[in-house]
Design an enzyme around this catalytic site. Sequence first.
Site, PDB file in Angstrom:
ATOM      1  N   PHE A 104       0.810  -1.223   0.000  1.00 23.44           N
ATOM      2  CA  PHE A 104       0.000   0.000   0.000  1.00 23.44           C
ATOM      3  C   PHE A 104       0.840   1.268   0.000  1.00 23.44           C
ATOM      4  CE2 PHE A 104       0.888   0.077   4.497  1.00 23.44           C
ATOM      5  CZ  PHE A 104       0.606   1.354   4.947  1.00 23.44           C
ATOM      6  N   LYS A 105       2.102   1.165   0.398  1.00 17.51           N
ATOM      7  CA  LYS A 105       2.939   2.356   0.433  1.00 17.51           C
ATOM      8  C   LYS A 105       3.102   2.972  -0.955  1.00 17.51           C
ATOM      9  CE  LYS A 105       3.507   1.451   4.777  1.00 17.51           C
ATOM     10  NZ  LYS A 105       4.731   1.286   5.527  1.00 17.51           N
ATOM     11  N   ASP A 106       2.925   2.163  -2.018  1.00 16.00           N
ATOM     12  CA  ASP A 106       3.023   2.709  -3.380  1.00 16.00           C
ATOM     13  C   ASP A 106       1.969   3.775  -3.650  1.00 16.00           C
ATOM     14  OD1 ASP A 106       5.141   1.055  -4.252  1.00 16.00           O
ATOM     15  OD2 ASP A 106       3.744  -0.590  -4.642  1.00 16.00           O
TER      16      ASP A 106
ATOM     17  N   LEU B 151       3.789   6.716  -2.243  1.00 16.24           N
ATOM     18  CA  LEU B 151       5.187   6.923  -2.604  1.00 16.24           C
ATOM     19  C   LEU B 151       5.443   6.927  -4.103  1.00 16.24           C
ATOM     20  CD1 LEU B 151       6.811   5.021   0.345  1.00 16.24           C
ATOM     21  CD2 LEU B 151       7.131   7.432  -0.235  1.00 16.24           C
TER      22      LEU B 151
ATOM     23  N   THR C 281       7.734   0.441   3.448  1.00 17.06           N
ATOM     24  CA  THR C 281       8.003   1.832   3.098  1.00 17.06           C
ATOM     25  C   THR C 281       9.346   1.987   2.395  1.00 17.06           C
ATOM     26  OG1 THR C 281       6.640   2.769   4.856  1.00 17.06           O
ATOM     27  CG2 THR C 281       8.411   4.149   4.029  1.00 17.06           C
TER      28      THR C 281
END
Length: 495
Positions: free
Chosen positions: A112-114, A117, A147
């Site tokens: 989910f960090k994409d 980011l 992350t």
Amino acid sequence: MEYWSTRDKTVRLSGAEAVEMGLSRDGGLLTPTRIPQIDRTFIEALIPEPYAVRAAKIMALYLTDYTEAELRSFGENAYGPEKFDDPAAAPVRRINDNTWCLELWHGPTSAFKDMALQMLPQLLSAALKKTGEDRTACILVATSGDTGKAAMEGFSDVDQTRILVFYPKDGVSEVQEAQMVTQEGANVGVCAVKGNFDDAQAGVKRVFSDAEIRTELSRRGYFLSSANSINWGRILPQIVYYVSAYCDLVRDGSLSYGDPVHFCVPTGNFGDILAAWYAGRMGLPIGKLICASNRNDVLTDFLRTGVYDRNRPFHTTMSPSMDILVSSNLERLLFALSGEDTAAVRGWMDALNREGRYEVSPAVKEALTEQFWGGFCDEAGTSAAIARYWKDYRYLIDTHTAVAADVLDQYRRTTGDETPAVFASTASPYKFCDHVLDAIGEGGQGSGLDLLDRLHAVTGLPVPKRLAALRGKDRRFTLTAEKAEMDRVVLDFLS
């Protein structure tokens, strides 16, 4: 729109300045001075739009020094087909009549960090131009698993940036480590820290707060910024997918506009669920926010008692991105719920640093109880949830998503509340093949990368192409440091 610090409201920055700085120099978190409001007309206008346009329109409410055209271009770059394997970017999958899963792992690193980011590097690059900054931004990142890779993927070879990632040695999965230590890009660096995520996060904060280091780096032509969720440029893109999920539920006839929906979020550093809280404050019809923890249940206890106490055993679990005892983004919530009382926030954070605990006021505790429900899931429960969802729904989930699924079930059993609910899926099951295979009764012994094929053979689900491409890649980074040496690592990286 201006931004101020949770510890000093005299700090006033533009959106570009807040993104560029990352963390306020007083140690506080930069937070919008007001929350823009949305209504039915706004939501209905978003429903037919693609994800990139939804993102641009929502983010434009907060980043008033960026144009909507800029943000739309950033969104198309961030969420297009060359980056995301699903055109919806963050699709909502139906589980049963009142439960859905928000899949947030279709980006380049399968986590989910994409979602944030892939956007943040573009926001930062634009911010450097808007503010006239000619120094190079050094992005410091502490990661509990996802992350770091997502940040390096986003910032790799981005002009006027360098990025250094610290991760806990032996505290991430084999796939997560392989993703980080094989990362390409001339401007990236990786270091394992002998300790846990909290040690790595504390080290990064220490470097940010060290005036001598900042002065020396400035002399060398660098300044420090952050890609952790302490940076508002990380939280803002996460607000988008909660609004987008509601749009999809209304579009598909699962909800009528105005119907409340609960969101259950697997939580470590509190950034993901905080984004949902901001969406609710904006006017999105959110009911309860259900905070799901693993055995590191400090947030569960806090939401139930109003006492935050990190003086407890640290558990290394099968959901490592949640193995956190100091949830930094909670500070933004406390700032809001205390009536933006910077003295109270400073007092709580000082007590946390000094004694490892603090207790909020009765008014803040009441607000927490009204808006949140906290639960945790142990290792056996995590495995059981993976097995149950595969058996009952033929839906495969990873270890972090399983925590959310189980805690949502706990909430419903405890309260009897059957309000429609969405739980967030934060990583592809292929990032945790060993535990997923064990959970569904197929045995997870073997190398993390070798198990990709095995999980595919068992389930028939496609392996994310970038995970499959890890096989045979050379390890570029081997550095390991004590937590007290992180300052030196930063200086050496920027020598």
